[in-house]
Write a protein that holds these residues in place. Structure first.
Motif, short mmCIF file in Angstrom:
data_model
loop_
_atom_site.label_atom_id
_atom_site.label_comp_id
_atom_site.label_asym_id
_atom_site.label_seq_id
_atom_site.Cartn_x
_atom_site.Cartn_y
_atom_site.Cartn_z
N LEU A 73 0.57 -0.90 -0.48
CA LEU A 73 0.17 0.12 -0.45
C LEU A 73 0.92 1.34 0.05
CD1 LEU A 73 -2.81 -1.14 2.76
CD2 LEU A 73 -2.61 -0.88 0.00
N ARG A 77 1.09 4.22 -2.97
CA ARG A 77 0.41 5.43 -2.81
C ARG A 77 1.74 6.48 -2.63
NH1 ARG A 77 -1.70 3.18 2.43
NH2 ARG A 77 -3.95 2.60 2.39
N ARG A 82 2.07 6.78 -8.39
CA ARG A 82 1.52 7.30 -9.16
C ARG A 82 2.05 7.96 -10.42
NH1 ARG A 82 0.63 10.07 -4.24
NH2 ARG A 82 1.56 11.18 -4.62
N GLU A 123 -6.08 -0.57 -11.37
CA GLU A 123 -5.45 0.64 -11.41
C GLU A 123 -6.73 1.34 -11.15
OE1 GLU A 123 -2.06 1.40 -11.30
OE2 GLU A 123 -2.55 -0.77 -10.99
N ARG A 124 -8.33 1.01 -11.23
CA ARG A 124 -8.85 2.26 -11.10
C ARG A 124 -9.39 1.92 -9.75
NH1 ARG A 124 -13.01 0.23 -16.19
NH2 ARG A 124 -11.81 0.33 -17.55
N LEU A 125 -8.79 1.11 -8.60
CA LEU A 125 -9.18 0.96 -7.50
C LEU A 125 -8.69 2.05 -6.73
CD1 LEU A 125 -10.01 -2.23 -7.61
CD2 LEU A 125 -11.64 -0.81 -7.60
N SER A 126 -8.89 1.93 -5.87
CA SER A 126 -7.92 2.57 -4.16
C SER A 126 -6.99 1.54 -4.14
CB SER A 126 -9.11 3.66 -3.15
OG SER A 126 -9.13 3.08 -2.88
N PRO A 127 -6.17 2.26 -2.73
CA PRO A 127 -4.76 1.48 -3.09
C PRO A 127 -5.55 0.34 -1.65
CG PRO A 127 -3.61 3.29 -2.79
CD PRO A 127 -4.95 3.75 -3.10
N GLU A 129 -9.16 -0.18 -1.77
CA GLU A 129 -10.04 -1.14 -2.30
C GLU A 129 -9.40 -2.70 -3.25
OE1 GLU A 129 -13.47 2.57 -3.78
OE2 GLU A 129 -12.01 1.16 -4.95
N ARG A 130 -7.53 -1.77 -3.37
CA ARG A 130 -7.84 -3.11 -4.20
C ARG A 130 -6.68 -4.21 -3.07
NH1 ARG A 130 -3.24 -1.72 -8.94
NH2 ARG A 130 -1.90 -4.19 -9.60
N HIS A 160 -15.66 -1.73 0.82
CA HIS A 160 -14.68 -1.43 -0.36
C HIS A 160 -14.76 -2.38 -1.04
CE1 HIS A 160 -12.30 1.94 1.50
NE2 HIS A 160 -12.08 1.26 2.67
N ARG A 163 -17.67 -1.41 -3.60
CA ARG A 163 -17.02 -0.70 -4.58
C ARG A 163 -15.66 -1.74 -5.22
NH1 ARG A 163 -17.25 2.89 -0.54
NH2 ARG A 163 -15.50 2.38 0.10
#
Length: 328
Positions: A73, A77, A82, A123-127, A129-130, A160, A163
């Motif tokens: 994570l 981040r 990014r 890659e569309r997910l937040s860290p 969520e992933r 999470h 989603r």
């Protein structure tokens, strides 16, 4: 005093860590999409393990899972990550079928979570969520366990996951499950694609593609500064025809005339360009295909040497096979 699992010859209880290394690497690969980054994360986790008071670690597997997840994570981040993954200009690192880093493959969810399609979609997910998606779908952790690993509440973990599933499954719903690919049928399609591409038969290439087929590539030699994208069968056919046209300039670019092999990569059929090397065969290109109802829905081309390093290592350990084309 030594920790319960340590011995004078193994003061850091290395054997306990090594027993779980493949599982940790598989977790890190799913989270990061990069074998090299996954290996770095696992090595960092080992340093944490060495420095820890292991007498206070009741369940080493749970402790190491938390450490690796949070190390991943932190990487996701980071500003560098990014930048590298901005605007979708990033493809996951392909792995040859059988690579232990692909990890558990007993269930549909486990196989699907390591497909190139899902790794790209994540890659569309937040860290967070992933992480929740991977821990739940691939490793079957309960929401209580996930909450402990990520320092969130159980209800947050459930939200999470909801989603993440929505974002991933709505896009992959029409795809066959990874592991459900008929190898013989997939090989025939790859053979037909290669034959049509190398002979320039555009109409046959278009016939192999779904009406909404897409393609993405990192360019000749993997040198494109941004991923190249194509979104109609006609454009993809033109790309394949041009890309597979054998020329002296292309031979110089890749270092010779590679053989073309069929393989399974992350559970999907693939075409690998392989050159002999002083250290053994070297994979210089990977083209993977997502199949839907016997036709090609997605084409992914990867030629960047750094992203093919582990694939090359695994290829050198494979059983010998007959190439689809002995010399391109």
């Amino acid at each position: 005093m030594d920790s319960p699992g340590s011995t004078p010859s193994d003061p850091f209880d290395t054997s306990t860590f090594e027993a779980g290394r493949n599982r940790l690497a598989s977790l890190a690969y799913r989270l990061l999409g990069s074998a090299a980054d996954a290996e770095d994360a696992v090595q960092d986790a080992f340093l944490h393990w060495q420095a820890a008071d292991r007498q206070r670690i009741v369940v080493p597997e749970a402790w190491l899972t938390k450490v690796v997840t949070n190390l991943c994570l932190d990487r996701l981040r980071s500003a560098q990550a990014r930048r590298e993954r901005a605007a979708g200009d990033w493809l996951p690192e392909p792995l040859l079928q059988g690579d232990p880093m692909l990890g558990p493959a007993d269930t549909f969810e486990q196989r699907e979570s390591v497909s190139l399609a899902v790794l790209t979609l994540m890659e569309r997910l937040s860290p967070v969520e992933r992480a929740v998606y991977v821990l739940r779908e691939a490793f079957s952790y309960s929401h209580g366990e996930i909450a402990e690993i990520l320092d969130i509440t159980e209800s947050a973990s459930q939200q999470h996951l909801h989603r993440a599933r929505n974002r991933v499954t709505t896009t992959t719903r029409r795809r066959p499950g990874i592991g459900e690919v008929d190898r013989a049928a997939a090989r025939r399609i790859v053979e037909e694609f290669l034959a049509a591409a190398t002979s320039g038969r555009t109409d046959q290439l278009v016939a192999l593609l779904t009406d909404d087929a897409t393609a993405v590539s990192d360019g000749a030699g993997g040198m494109a500064t941004k991923l190249l994208r194509y979104d109609t069968p006609e454009r993809i056919a033109a790309l394949a025809r041009a890309g597979f046209k054998s020329t002296p300039a292309k031979h110089r670019l890749v270092g010779g005339r590679p053989a073309m092999h069929f393989a399974l990569v992350n559970g999907s059929p693939a075409l690998l360009a392989v050159l002999p090397d002083q250290d053994g065969d070297r994979v210089v290109g990977s083209v993977t295909f997502d199949l839907v109802d016997g036709r090609i829905a997605t084409v992914r081309g990867i030629a960047a040497p750094a992203r093919l390093a582990r694939l090359t290592e695994a290829w050198r350990r494979r059983e010998e096979d007959t190439p689809l084309m002995a010399e391109w």
